[in-house]
Design an enzyme around this catalytic site. Sequence first.
Site, PDB file in Angstrom:
ATOM      1  N   HIS A 297       0.850  -1.203   0.000  1.00  0.00           N
ATOM      2  CA  HIS A 297       0.000   0.000   0.000  1.00  0.00           C
ATOM      3  C   HIS A 297       0.880   1.245   0.000  1.00  0.00           C
ATOM      4  O   HIS A 297       1.476   1.580  -1.020  1.00  0.00           O
ATOM      5  CB  HIS A 297      -0.940  -0.054   1.201  1.00  0.00           C
ATOM      6  CG  HIS A 297      -2.035   0.973   1.190  1.00  0.00           C
ATOM      7  ND1 HIS A 297      -2.391   1.688   0.063  1.00  0.00           N
ATOM      8  CD2 HIS A 297      -2.873   1.407   2.173  1.00  0.00           C
ATOM      9  CE1 HIS A 297      -3.387   2.505   0.359  1.00  0.00           C
ATOM     10  NE2 HIS A 297      -3.694   2.362   1.629  1.00  0.00           N
ATOM     11  N   HIS A 351      -2.346  -0.661 -11.611  1.00  0.00           N
ATOM     12  CA  HIS A 351      -3.198  -0.252 -10.500  1.00  0.00           C
ATOM     13  C   HIS A 351      -4.378  -1.198 -10.421  1.00  0.00           C
ATOM     14  O   HIS A 351      -4.845  -1.709 -11.445  1.00  0.00           O
ATOM     15  CB  HIS A 351      -3.683   1.195 -10.691  1.00  0.00           C
ATOM     16  CG  HIS A 351      -4.323   1.774  -9.473  1.00  0.00           C
ATOM     17  ND1 HIS A 351      -5.662   1.612  -9.187  1.00  0.00           N
ATOM     18  CD2 HIS A 351      -3.810   2.507  -8.447  1.00  0.00           C
ATOM     19  CE1 HIS A 351      -5.938   2.220  -8.048  1.00  0.00           C
ATOM     20  NE2 HIS A 351      -4.839   2.771  -7.575  1.00  0.00           N
ATOM     21  N   ASP A 406       2.751   6.673  -7.484  1.00  0.00           N
ATOM     22  CA  ASP A 406       3.998   6.283  -6.820  1.00  0.00           C
ATOM     23  C   ASP A 406       5.195   6.314  -7.761  1.00  0.00           C
ATOM     24  O   ASP A 406       6.338   6.413  -7.312  1.00  0.00           O
ATOM     25  CB  ASP A 406       3.858   4.881  -6.226  1.00  0.00           C
ATOM     26  CG  ASP A 406       2.810   4.812  -5.140  1.00  0.00           C
ATOM     27  OD1 ASP A 406       2.774   5.737  -4.308  1.00  0.00           O
ATOM     28  OD2 ASP A 406       2.015   3.858  -5.122  1.00  0.00           O
TER      29      ASP A 406
END
Length: 470
Positions: A297, A351, A406
């Site tokens: 996460h 994702h 990210d």
Amino acid sequence: MRAARCSIIRGAAGLRMASSVMSEMKEQMLKRSKVEKQTISELRKKHGDVKLSDASIDAAYCGMRGITGLVYEPSLLDPVEGIRFRNRTIPECQEVLPKAPNGCETLPEAMFWLLMTGEVPTAEQARALNAELHRRADPVAIAAAQKAIAALPASTHPMTAFSVGVLALQTYSKFAAAYATGKSNKTTYWEYALEDSLDMLARTPAVAAMIYNRVTKGRAEVAASSNSELDWAANFSNMLGFKDNEFWECMRLYLSIHVDHEGGNVSAHTTTLVASALSDPYLAFSAGLNGLAGPLHGLANQEVLKYLLSMQDRVKADGVNVCDEAALEVALTKYTWELLNSGQVVPGYGHAVLRKVDPRYTCLRNFCLRHHFEDDLFKLINIIYKIMPGILTEHGKTKNPYPNVDAHSGVLLQHYGLTEQDYYTVLFGLSRQMGVMAGVVWDRLQGRPLERPKSITTEMLAKKYLCTPR
């Protein structure tokens, strides 16, 4: 700013003054709640038995991925458009939400107002909310968190320290105090949850800054005192020790786009679940932070940076000039195929829900382009951004070959000298509290019950569907 109008109200801690900005926020929330209450009633009465999704055996064994079974008000994730905050895309939010004087980036406190009320705040409301947060930054509560953090071993991970710091602030929970003394009930839980949410939002920047300075200097203290003249993100940056306005703009962007990502992710769902037991917002958010600390996460941004730095080392070792885009593209293509063929994945790409480029990635990329980044790392991710979708599509083992947030966030922080990778998820958590707290407050406002799904065993499934005793 006009002079604040005040009214006297009684809370769990006794008499206090309610600022006009709080009255305006609550008024907007109650107005929206009244409409939504009617909508929910009609939905349940007319369509209560409609199935939102099927819970298959496969889904039960695969993390319930794809099962629609939660109502979460602050945001919704669209596979193509990306996240919508109160039905507004990130570009729409950037266009309409207030910004700092002479700034281009959204103020996080303005985003918090939007998530909590569903309405775009005026510039005056954003300023007044910031002043309210400064007023709530109780030095006694912050000192309690400082004492708890200072007592931790020096090797404690920053996310562990952040969770501990939030739990130390819990001593001052108005929700817990009101419940324990019988001063709250089902109709007022939301107000106490809102009080705690605002107090926590006011105090956690100092806690997070202490953790950073403990990591960098060995002392659990802020680098500079809180400055009530600064907005929420700038004040936090200043307490970290960063004085540059461009970095403050970077933090405004970073902290405003990480606020929420609908309700099914680990940190949001954990916070919601714990709060459904009427645990106060501090307990719930600390639990959410512990989920955010997981490698699958919130720690993903650290994994991306490690990957980028390893690519940078290989480029240097192979004598590739990062300014030679053609040579860099050839080298990175070669390294990527070696990585994939070894059974590993490319961090920062793909994702669980998104099927296009994450708009948060686009925001960060555009920020770098506007500010003319020339770092080697930025040159690397530019080429990776160019080649990776094609490579991953050809590889054929991902539904989404595009970058997520990210893939870019660590590059900005490295550029401005915030190089402590273990600290990055603390920034994520500092931002994410806005969304999950809005979710908690609205759950209490709508009277949401304790969350209690049914679980099953493999033995039961085998007996029922395989007809084989175990």
